[in-house]
Scaffold this motif. Structure first.
Motif, mmCIF file in Angstrom:
data_model
loop_
_atom_site.group_PDB
_atom_site.id
_atom_site.type_symbol
_atom_site.label_atom_id
_atom_site.label_comp_id
_atom_site.label_asym_id
_atom_site.label_seq_id
_atom_site.Cartn_x
_atom_site.Cartn_y
_atom_site.Cartn_z
ATOM 1 N N ALA A 148 -3.900 35.183 17.183
ATOM 2 C CA ALA A 148 -4.287 36.342 16.387
ATOM 3 C C ALA A 148 -3.128 36.940 15.613
ATOM 4 O O ALA A 148 -3.277 37.976 14.967
ATOM 5 N N ARG A 149 -1.984 36.302 15.637
ATOM 6 C CA ARG A 149 -0.754 36.811 15.020
ATOM 7 C C ARG A 149 -0.324 35.860 13.900
ATOM 8 O O ARG A 149 -0.290 34.641 14.086
ATOM 9 N N VAL A 150 0.028 36.421 12.736
ATOM 10 C CA VAL A 150 0.431 35.621 11.575
ATOM 11 C C VAL A 150 1.690 36.232 10.982
ATOM 12 O O VAL A 150 1.851 37.456 10.958
ATOM 13 N N GLU A 151 2.567 35.363 10.458
ATOM 14 C CA GLU A 151 3.768 35.862 9.797
ATOM 15 C C GLU A 151 4.128 34.984 8.616
ATOM 16 O O GLU A 151 4.034 33.759 8.701
ATOM 17 N N TYR A 152 4.492 35.628 7.506
ATOM 18 C CA TYR A 152 5.036 34.833 6.408
ATOM 19 C C TYR A 152 6.551 34.880 6.466
ATOM 20 O O TYR A 152 7.163 35.895 6.717
ATOM 21 N N ARG A 153 7.142 33.694 6.264
ATOM 22 C CA ARG A 153 8.568 33.480 6.455
ATOM 23 C C ARG A 153 9.223 33.102 5.134
ATOM 24 O O ARG A 153 8.626 32.415 4.319
ATOM 25 N N PHE A 154 10.464 33.521 4.954
ATOM 26 C CA PHE A 154 11.202 33.190 3.729
ATOM 27 C C PHE A 154 11.969 31.888 3.902
ATOM 28 O O PHE A 154 13.158 31.786 3.596
ATOM 29 N N ALA A 155 11.289 30.882 4.405
ATOM 30 C CA ALA A 155 11.883 29.561 4.610
ATOM 31 C C ALA A 155 10.755 28.542 4.646
ATOM 32 O O ALA A 155 9.661 28.832 5.130
ATOM 33 N N ASP A 156 11.032 27.358 4.132
ATOM 34 C CA ASP A 156 10.061 26.279 4.154
ATOM 35 C C ASP A 156 10.807 24.954 4.313
ATOM 36 O O ASP A 156 11.609 24.598 3.442
ATOM 37 N N PRO A 157 10.592 24.252 5.419
ATOM 38 C CA PRO A 157 9.648 24.541 6.497
ATOM 39 C C PRO A 157 10.088 25.722 7.358
ATOM 40 O O PRO A 157 11.236 26.172 7.268
ATOM 41 N N ALA A 158 9.163 26.204 8.181
ATOM 42 C CA ALA A 158 9.463 27.328 9.057
ATOM 43 C C ALA A 158 10.562 26.942 10.050
ATOM 44 O O ALA A 158 10.639 25.785 10.485
ATOM 45 N N PRO A 159 11.439 27.874 10.422
ATOM 46 C CA PRO A 159 12.533 27.566 11.361
ATOM 47 C C PRO A 159 12.016 27.091 12.717
ATOM 48 O O PRO A 159 10.930 27.487 13.157
ATOM 49 N N LEU A 160 12.836 26.267 13.370
ATOM 50 C CA LEU A 160 12.465 25.700 14.667
ATOM 51 C C LEU A 160 13.277 26.266 15.819
ATOM 52 O O LEU A 160 13.076 25.863 16.967
ATOM 53 N N ASN A 161 14.218 27.168 15.549
ATOM 54 C CA ASN A 161 14.931 27.826 16.648
ATOM 55 C C ASN A 161 15.302 29.246 16.224
ATOM 56 O O ASN A 161 15.154 29.622 15.059
ATOM 57 N N GLY A 162 15.779 30.023 17.180
ATOM 58 C CA GLY A 162 16.059 31.418 16.919
ATOM 59 C C GLY A 162 17.191 31.645 15.942
ATOM 60 O O GLY A 162 17.130 32.558 15.100
ATOM 61 N N THR A 163 18.248 30.844 16.028
ATOM 62 C CA THR A 163 19.392 31.027 15.141
ATOM 63 C C THR A 163 19.001 30.768 13.692
ATOM 64 O O THR A 163 19.349 31.546 12.789
ATOM 65 N N ASP A 164 18.269 29.699 13.450
ATOM 66 C CA ASP A 164 17.815 29.409 12.091
ATOM 67 C C ASP A 164 16.819 30.463 11.611
ATOM 68 O O ASP A 164 16.799 30.816 10.424
ATOM 69 N N SER A 165 16.005 30.959 12.520
ATOM 70 C CA SER A 165 15.050 31.987 12.145
ATOM 71 C C SER A 165 15.763 33.272 11.739
ATOM 72 O O SER A 165 15.402 33.916 10.741
ATOM 73 N N ALA A 166 16.798 33.649 12.484
ATOM 74 C CA ALA A 166 17.577 34.830 12.125
ATOM 75 C C ALA A 166 18.236 34.648 10.763
ATOM 76 O O ALA A 166 18.301 35.580 9.948
ATOM 77 N N ALA A 167 18.711 33.448 10.498
ATOM 78 C CA ALA A 167 19.395 33.180 9.229
ATOM 79 C C ALA A 167 18.441 33.214 8.043
ATOM 80 O O ALA A 167 18.870 33.404 6.903
ATOM 81 N N SER A 168 17.154 33.028 8.282
ATOM 82 C CA SER A 168 16.184 33.009 7.180
ATOM 83 C C SER A 168 15.717 34.404 6.788
ATOM 84 O O SER A 168 14.946 34.560 5.838
ATOM 85 N N ALA A 169 16.170 35.417 7.494
ATOM 86 C CA ALA A 169 15.730 36.777 7.190
ATOM 87 C C ALA A 169 16.303 37.241 5.852
ATOM 88 O O ALA A 169 17.370 36.799 5.425
ATOM 89 N N ASP A 170 15.591 38.125 5.213
ATOM 90 C CA ASP A 170 16.026 38.725 3.951
ATOM 91 C C ASP A 170 15.616 40.192 4.016
ATOM 92 O O ASP A 170 14.502 40.562 3.643
ATOM 93 N N ALA A 171 16.520 41.041 4.513
ATOM 94 C CA ALA A 171 16.184 42.433 4.795
ATOM 95 C C ALA A 171 15.733 43.180 3.540
ATOM 96 O O ALA A 171 14.790 43.979 3.580
ATOM 97 N N GLU A 172 16.376 42.920 2.397
ATOM 98 C CA GLU A 172 16.022 43.624 1.171
ATOM 99 C C GLU A 172 14.614 43.258 0.720
ATOM 100 O O GLU A 172 13.816 44.125 0.320
ATOM 101 N N LEU A 173 14.280 41.987 0.810
ATOM 102 C CA LEU A 173 12.941 41.549 0.418
ATOM 103 C C LEU A 173 11.892 42.064 1.405
ATOM 104 O O LEU A 173 10.809 42.505 1.000
ATOM 105 N N GLU A 174 12.209 42.014 2.686
ATOM 106 C CA GLU A 174 11.290 42.535 3.692
ATOM 107 C C GLU A 174 10.999 44.012 3.451
ATOM 108 O O GLU A 174 9.841 44.452 3.487
ATOM 109 N N ASP A 175 12.062 44.789 3.201
ATOM 110 C CA ASP A 175 11.870 46.220 2.974
ATOM 111 C C ASP A 175 10.998 46.478 1.745
ATOM 112 O O ASP A 175 10.129 47.361 1.756
ATOM 113 N N PHE A 176 11.242 45.728 0.692
ATOM 114 C CA PHE A 176 10.421 45.904 -0.509
ATOM 115 C C PHE A 176 8.954 45.639 -0.209
ATOM 116 O O PHE A 176 8.067 46.430 -0.579
#
Length: 455
Positions: free
Chosen positions: A381-409
């Protein structure tokens, strides 16, 4: 530097400034309430509430079902749902009735005595998750802390192993990540660590069985405490065979396995454990099972429970600290019984997951239309759109794919037009009363945001 999210940074900055100004203009009463909250640490009841793109939080007036209304009179479709705490929807009628009856008719909000509701909840959790014995807390954080204590005691081993960028509440031991050299180190921003986290913990990347085995081979790990899918660093799903491999390795090295299902409960009525056929020794959970009333729980295998109860040297009743004055209180138990038996049922999950699938499909189409290097991850029941393609496969890569400015917008753009997402990433959760019209409303606003951003 932000991740390469495929957007023009100057355009993003310009639009974000516009949305911040619009947010301030639309929320004068929330701004005034925030300014007047000088006796609150950080001006909020809990400092997490300062995680807001607009500079101050909206103040809630009412919340019902999948809707929130703020004190400025704006109504929102709520896909945040209290960061999972309100996955059942806000104030579902069966929970309101059960809590009202407990308080108004039966009384006894805090008695330090058991109720029959607690036994019914234990039986329901056992049926859903496959672990026969249950105990209660007020948060999943506490459930995790108590599980850790029990497994250190029964194993005689000092360390707990976590996945990099996992989420287990504020458990001190869990704030460890894999560093650039492959060794563990304290997560940035860790507050008041009682000791160097590497003295209490080991760490491996999610989806990395070889890394996990290297850490378990030291022979000092009492338990692996993990989410079946990472959630709080962005949804990171397990690769085929990974979770079975974790279970095999923990058994090989005599290490207990704890599944934290607090967020992965979204996978179905028995969480990822039932949906994916997992067999942990301990399962911890909180938030959603109480329908918004504070509760946490941990379940134990029969073998583990027997081992613990057979230890005469462990004071599990008094000074052992495995509990708390308000744990298992009558109100929490009444709310949890009603939530599990009348609200978050198998039929409800089927509807929630179907709605989430529609949400995910619509977002994928919009991403493909604009040829963005983004992806979509779904966990029931949970969905998320990610700023990476393909989606990250571990936590470190997932953290690196964040974009705080885009998320805030995106969060501000959506909030200014009546849509709430989980504020620290782009995650949407469906309740039993979230509708396809709600999904379509999000997609319409999201499409407008992309059109402006990419013009």
């Amino acid at each position: 530097m932000p991740t390469d999210s495929g957007v023009d940074r100057a355009r993003l900055s310009q639009l974000a400034a516009r949305e911040r100004a619009l947010f301030a203009d639309r929320h004068p009463r929330s701004a005034a309430a925030y300014a007047g909250a000088g006796h609150l640490f950080g001006r909020v009841p809990m400092t997490w509430m300062n995680k807001t793109a607009g500079g101050f939080p909206v103040y809630v007036a009412t919340a019902q079902g999948a809707r929130v209304t703020d004190i400025d009179g704006h109504s929102y479709v709520d896909f945040c749902l209290g960061d999972t705490g309100a996955m059942a929807g806000h104030s579902p009628e069966p929970v309101v009735s059960a809590v009202t009856r407990r308080l108004a008719e039966l009384g006894g909000a805090s008695t330090m005595l058991p109720t029959e509701d607690a036994s019914a909840v234990g039986a329901e959790l056992a049926a859903r998750f496959g672990l026969p014995y249950w105990s209660f807390a007020l948060t999943a954080t506490d459930a995790n802390r108590w599980a850790i204590r029990l497994l250190r005691a029964v194993s005689g081993r000092p360390k707990i192993l976590f996945n990099s960028y996992c989420y287990h509440g504020s458990v001190d031991e869990s704030l460890i990540v894999v560093g650039p050299d492959g060794n563990g180190l304290s997560r940035d921003g860790n507050v008041g660590a009682p000791t160097d986290v590497t003295t209490t913990s080991r760490v491996a990347e999610f989806n990395d069985l070889a890394g996990l085995e290297r850490q378990l081979a030291h022979g000092d790990v009492a338990a692996v405490l993990m989410e079946p899918a990472l959630t709080n660093i962005g949804i990171v799903l397990p690769t085929p065979g990974y979770l079975a491999g974790v279970r095999d390795l923990t058994r090989k090295y005599g290490t207990y396995l704890i599944n934290d299902e607090t967020h992965t409960f979204s996978a179905g009525p028995g969480g990822a454990t039932a949906a994916w056929g997992l067999s942990p020794d301990v399962l911890t959970i909180g938030k959603a099972i109480g329908g918004g009333i504070p509760v946490g729980a941990y379940g134990l295998s029969a073998e583990l429970a027997d081992s613990l109860l057979g230890r005469g040297d462990l004071d599990l009743v008094d000074m052992g600290g495995v509990g708390g004055t308000l744990a298992g209180n009558p109100v929490s138990m009444a709310a949890t019984r009603a939530t599990l038996t009348e609200v978050l049922t198998a039929d409800a999950f089927a509807t929630m997951i179907s709605t989430a699938t529609a949400f995910a499909g619509g977002i994928r189409k919009l991403i493909e239309t604009h040829n963005l290097p983004w992806s979509v991850s779904q966990l029931g029941a949970r969905v998320e759109y990610r700023f990476a393609d393909p989606a990250p496969l571990n936590g470190t890569d997932s953290a690196a794919s964040a974009d705080a400015e885009l998320e805030d917008f995106l969060h501000l753009y959506l909030a200014n037009r009546g849509i709430l997402l989980t504020p620290f990433h782009n995650m949407a959760l469906m309740s039993p009363v979230t509708t396809l019209d709600d999904v379509e409303r999000h997609h319409t606003v999201f499409a407008d945001a992309l059109a402006e951003l990419l013009a």
